[in-house]
Write an enzyme that holds these catalytic residues in place. Structure first.
Site, PDB file in Angstrom:
ATOM      1  N   TYR A   6       0.964  -1.018  -0.028  1.00  0.00           N
ATOM      2  CA  TYR A   6      -0.001  -0.038   0.072  1.00  0.00           C
ATOM      3  C   TYR A   6       0.871   1.338  -0.113  1.00  0.00           C
ATOM      4  O   TYR A   6       0.283   2.355  -0.130  1.00  0.00           O
ATOM      5  CB  TYR A   6      -1.101   0.098   1.304  1.00  0.00           C
ATOM      6  CG  TYR A   6      -2.081  -0.997   1.208  1.00  0.00           C
ATOM      7  CD1 TYR A   6      -2.149  -1.915  -0.052  1.00  0.00           C
ATOM      8  CD2 TYR A   6      -2.989  -1.050   2.211  1.00  0.00           C
ATOM      9  CE1 TYR A   6      -3.278  -2.777  -0.038  1.00  0.00           C
ATOM     10  CE2 TYR A   6      -3.738  -2.053   1.960  1.00  0.00           C
ATOM     11  CZ  TYR A   6      -4.056  -2.735   0.974  1.00  0.00           C
ATOM     12  OH  TYR A   6      -5.230  -3.732   0.873  1.00  0.00           O
ATOM     13  N   LYS A  36       4.109 -15.148   1.918  1.00  0.00           N
ATOM     14  CA  LYS A  36       4.045 -15.765   0.808  1.00  0.00           C
ATOM     15  C   LYS A  36       5.388 -16.111   0.196  1.00  0.00           C
ATOM     16  O   LYS A  36       5.570 -15.526  -0.850  1.00  0.00           O
ATOM     17  CB  LYS A  36       2.889 -15.022   0.044  1.00  0.00           C
ATOM     18  CG  LYS A  36       2.669 -15.559  -1.324  1.00  0.00           C
ATOM     19  CD  LYS A  36       1.580 -16.458  -1.197  1.00  0.00           C
ATOM     20  CE  LYS A  36       1.260 -17.008  -2.710  1.00  0.00           C
ATOM     21  NZ  LYS A  36       0.675 -18.299  -2.720  1.00  0.00           N
ATOM     22  N   ASP A  93      -2.276 -17.845   1.857  1.00  0.00           N
ATOM     23  CA  ASP A  93      -3.533 -18.486   0.948  1.00  0.00           C
ATOM     24  C   ASP A  93      -4.052 -19.804   1.997  1.00  0.00           C
ATOM     25  O   ASP A  93      -5.298 -19.666   2.223  1.00  0.00           O
ATOM     26  CB  ASP A  93      -3.289 -19.004  -0.398  1.00  0.00           C
ATOM     27  CG  ASP A  93      -1.763 -19.522  -0.530  1.00  0.00           C
ATOM     28  OD1 ASP A  93      -1.014 -19.466   0.327  1.00  0.00           O
ATOM     29  OD2 ASP A  93      -1.715 -20.052  -1.485  1.00  0.00           O
ATOM     30  N   ASP A 108      -4.999  -6.319   5.572  1.00  0.00           N
ATOM     31  CA  ASP A 108      -6.405  -5.632   5.326  1.00  0.00           C
ATOM     32  C   ASP A 108      -7.306  -7.036   5.029  1.00  0.00           C
ATOM     33  O   ASP A 108      -8.485  -6.959   5.649  1.00  0.00           O
ATOM     34  CB  ASP A 108      -6.181  -4.970   4.119  1.00  0.00           C
ATOM     35  CG  ASP A 108      -7.433  -4.267   3.438  1.00  0.00           C
ATOM     36  OD1 ASP A 108      -8.347  -4.237   4.351  1.00  0.00           O
ATOM     37  OD2 ASP A 108      -7.163  -3.458   2.587  1.00  0.00           O
ATOM     38  N   ASP A 155     -10.659  -8.735   7.261  1.00  0.00           N
ATOM     39  CA  ASP A 155     -11.966  -8.374   7.002  1.00  0.00           C
ATOM     40  C   ASP A 155     -12.727 -10.007   7.013  1.00  0.00           C
ATOM     41  O   ASP A 155     -13.755 -10.339   7.069  1.00  0.00           O
ATOM     42  CB  ASP A 155     -12.256  -8.050   5.527  1.00  0.00           C
ATOM     43  CG  ASP A 155     -12.611  -6.592   5.365  1.00  0.00           C
ATOM     44  OD1 ASP A 155     -12.058  -6.202   6.494  1.00  0.00           O
ATOM     45  OD2 ASP A 155     -13.440  -6.321   4.590  1.00  0.00           O
TER      46      ASP A 155
HETATM   47  P1  NAD Z   1     -17.526  -2.290   4.414  1.00  0.00           P
HETATM   48  O1  NAD Z   1     -16.533  -2.522   5.348  1.00  0.00           O
HETATM   49  O2  NAD Z   1     -17.984  -0.721   4.461  1.00  0.00           O
HETATM   50  O3  NAD Z   1     -18.914  -2.878   4.370  1.00  0.00           O
HETATM   51  C1  NAD Z   1     -18.712  -4.196   4.150  1.00  0.00           C
HETATM   52  C2  NAD Z   1     -20.107  -5.070   4.595  1.00  0.00           C
HETATM   53  O4  NAD Z   1     -20.122  -5.218   5.991  1.00  0.00           O
HETATM   54  C3  NAD Z   1     -21.462  -4.320   4.419  1.00  0.00           C
HETATM   55  O5  NAD Z   1     -22.526  -5.266   4.085  1.00  0.00           O
HETATM   56  C4  NAD Z   1     -21.676  -3.533   5.384  1.00  0.00           C
HETATM   57  O6  NAD Z   1     -22.998  -3.160   5.517  1.00  0.00           O
HETATM   58  C5  NAD Z   1     -21.134  -4.255   6.734  1.00  0.00           C
HETATM   59  N1  NAD Z   1     -20.606  -3.584   7.755  1.00  0.00           N
HETATM   60  C6  NAD Z   1     -19.461  -2.908   7.999  1.00  0.00           C
HETATM   61  N2  NAD Z   1     -19.574  -2.395   9.060  1.00  0.00           N
HETATM   62  C7  NAD Z   1     -20.781  -2.610   9.697  1.00  0.00           C
HETATM   63  C8  NAD Z   1     -21.218  -2.262  10.932  1.00  0.00           C
HETATM   64  N3  NAD Z   1     -20.471  -1.483  11.830  1.00  0.00           N
HETATM   65  N4  NAD Z   1     -22.498  -2.757  11.428  1.00  0.00           N
HETATM   66  C9  NAD Z   1     -23.214  -3.551  10.449  1.00  0.00           C
HETATM   67  N5  NAD Z   1     -22.572  -3.891   9.332  1.00  0.00           N
HETATM   68  C10 NAD Z   1     -21.442  -3.386   8.707  1.00  0.00           C
HETATM   69  O7  NAD Z   1     -16.863  -2.330   2.926  1.00  0.00           O
HETATM   70  P2  NAD Z   1     -17.385  -1.824   1.444  1.00  0.00           P
HETATM   71  O8  NAD Z   1     -18.757  -1.715   1.222  1.00  0.00           O
HETATM   72  O9  NAD Z   1     -16.454  -2.698   0.499  1.00  0.00           O
HETATM   73  O10 NAD Z   1     -16.628  -0.172   1.518  1.00  0.00           O
HETATM   74  C11 NAD Z   1     -17.447   0.974   1.668  1.00  0.00           C
HETATM   75  C12 NAD Z   1     -16.347   1.917   1.673  1.00  0.00           C
HETATM   76  O11 NAD Z   1     -15.410   1.986   2.776  1.00  0.00           O
HETATM   77  C13 NAD Z   1     -15.533   2.056   0.387  1.00  0.00           C
HETATM   78  O12 NAD Z   1     -15.302   3.351  -0.137  1.00  0.00           O
HETATM   79  C14 NAD Z   1     -13.979   1.488   1.093  1.00  0.00           C
HETATM   80  O13 NAD Z   1     -12.956   1.953   0.294  1.00  0.00           O
HETATM   81  C15 NAD Z   1     -14.177   2.005   2.313  1.00  0.00           C
HETATM   82  N6  NAD Z   1     -13.245   1.541   3.484  1.00  0.00           N
HETATM   83  C16 NAD Z   1     -12.802   2.099   4.330  1.00  0.00           C
HETATM   84  C17 NAD Z   1     -12.013   1.763   5.349  1.00  0.00           C
HETATM   85  C18 NAD Z   1     -11.403   2.561   6.512  1.00  0.00           C
HETATM   86  O14 NAD Z   1     -12.166   3.925   6.627  1.00  0.00           O
HETATM   87  N7  NAD Z   1     -10.585   2.369   7.247  1.00  0.00           N
HETATM   88  C19 NAD Z   1     -11.796   0.395   5.715  1.00  0.00           C
HETATM   89  C20 NAD Z   1     -12.610  -0.453   4.686  1.00  0.00           C
HETATM   90  C21 NAD Z   1     -13.101   0.004   3.490  1.00  0.00           C
END
Ligand code: NAD
Length: 369
Positions: free
Chosen positions: A147, A197, A229, A253, A257
């Site tokens: 990154y 890896k 993996d 990262d 997740d």
């Molecule tokens: P996301 O993590 O926002 O969501 C993935 C899934 O998890 C969704 O279904 C969401 O509803 C659920 N979810 C996440 N947090 C939750 C909570 N607290 N309660 C209930 N459900 C929850 O991932 P995405 O949709 O791929 O990304 C959305 C945006 O967030 C993108 O712009 C991405 O770049 C950004 N992002 C930011 C960070 C950060 O601020 N550190 C980290 C990851 C992604």
């Protein structure tokens, strides 16, 4: 009365909703411990780009510089909306990575915790979770690797668009995160899973060499080396084998997740990002645009980040434990936000703010420390 200035970066999507619940808890902690938390909000992320023309405005940088600690909500927009912002100003590139770089927050702690009594939140079968629940900590290197390496995009001599992205580390960067991981393993079960890896990436060959070198100072910690993996598979098939895991930035990262997935929701994933002089705390997840504005986001990740801040930035270990306990009590009483339970599962489905209120009520019952 002790005073601590805390920068609150609400962020985008569900960020302001879950930040409001974190503030409820911070206010209560301040009252219970006779501390003055000076809470100052700063613009950050896509919302800051639209309001200030900059996703990490100068005034927010100044606020963060002055603060004793930073509490950050998730940032980002959905795929289509993010195209409204120039690529280099998009929230991760324009705000998040610069925040990490500014404070050199190289050590990212991501606890992955689900007691056996809450195994019904997990998509894994009870026999996979076993009697001890899920309890591990992912340690992700946060300011190097893929990154933060050099990036280049262009058109080559044959007229084809190309991109180059480098995975860069020097030995000191790897040794720094390795020491954090070994120290953490030493305080827990004395087993460290090193995720790499090295069968493909030379960066992992150096990474593993340094893990061995640093490991020589920790003869009581057993190192288990696993390819990234395979680790992804084992997280689903046998999560109980992991206690402390250490890994490169992008691996962390992705695997963290997945770890949120085995708990049942990313809403259960808080984190701490620690640098030599300053730390910031944030949920591991993104801004969840799919549920933003509905009052149903799970604030556990944000309140858990507050607990980590109390312990790691302010030395308030006992009060941090009380916050964790209060959140577990809310679940134990049969409540959850909708991300964790399906209708008809016998769980009392509650809103974001109701969860925060119940946590505050439980915290208020804990003896003052
Ligand atoms: P996301 O993590 O926002 O969501 C993935 C899934 O998890 C969704 O279904 C969401 O509803 C659920 N979810 C996440 N947090 C939750 C909570 N607290 N309660 C209930 N459900 C929850 O991932 P995405 O949709 O791929 O990304 C959305 C945006 O967030 C993108 O712009 C991405 O770049 C950004 N992002 C930011 C960070 C950060 O601020 N550190 C980290 C990851 C992604």
């Amino acid at each position: 009365m002790a005073t601590h200035k805390i920068a609150l970066l609400d962020g985008d999507g569900i960020g302001p909703e879950i930040m409001a619940e974190a503030v409820k808890i911070l206010d209560l902690v301040a009252q219970r411990n006779e501390i003055d938390f000076e809470l100052v909000h700063g613009a950050f992320g896509a919302s800051a780009y639209f309001s200030h023309g900059d996703s990490f405005p100068e005034e927010t940088k100044k606020l963060c510089d002055e603060a004793a600690a930073i509490l950050k909500g998730p940032i980002g927009l959905n795929h289509e909306e993010s195209k409204k912002i120039p690529v280099d100003m998009q929230p991760e590139r324009g705000a998040l990575l610069p925040l990490r770089r500014r404070f050199n927050t190289f050590a990212n702690f991501r606890p992955v915790y689900l007691p056996q009594s809450l195994a019904h939140f997990s998509p894994l079968k009870p026999e996979i979770i076993g009697d001890n629940g899920i309890d591990m900590i992912i340690i992700r290197e946060l300011v190097g690797g893929l990154y933060f390496g050099k990036k280049e995009m262009g058109v080559n001599a044959e007229g084809k668009r190309y991109v180059v992205e480098n995975l860069e580390y020097d030995e000191d960067q790897i040794a720094n995160i390795a020491r954090v991981a070994f120290d953490t393993a030493q305080k827990r079960k004395k087993v460290l899973h090193n995720i790499h890896k090295s069968n493909v990436l030379k960066s992992s060959v150096l990474w593993n060499e340094i893990i061995d070198e640093v490991g020589a100072d920790y003869p009581d910690v057993k190192v288990v080396n696993i390819l990234v993996d395979a680790a992804a598979t084992y997280l689903c098939l046998n999560p109980g084998q992991f206690d402390v895991m250490v890994m490169e930035n992008m691996f962390g990262d992705i695997l963290s997740d997945q770890a949120g997935g085995i708990l049942g929701s990313l809403g259960l994933m808080p984190s701490a990002c620690i640098g030599p002089e300053k730390a910031y705390y944030e949920p591991s997840h993104g801004s969840a645009p799919d549920i933003a504005g509905q009052g149903i986001a799970n604030p556990y990740s944000m309140i858990g980040s507050v607990a980590m801040m109390l312990e790691m930035s302010f030395g308030m270990e006992a009060e941090a434990k009380n916050v964790w306990h209060a959140m577990q009590e809310v679940f134990a009483q049969g409540n959850s936000t909708p991300d964790l339970s399906k209708p008809g599962a016998g769980v009392n489905m509650i809103s974001t703010s109701a969860f925060g209120d119940l946590v505050a009520a439980e915290l208020a019952k804990c003896p003052k420390v």
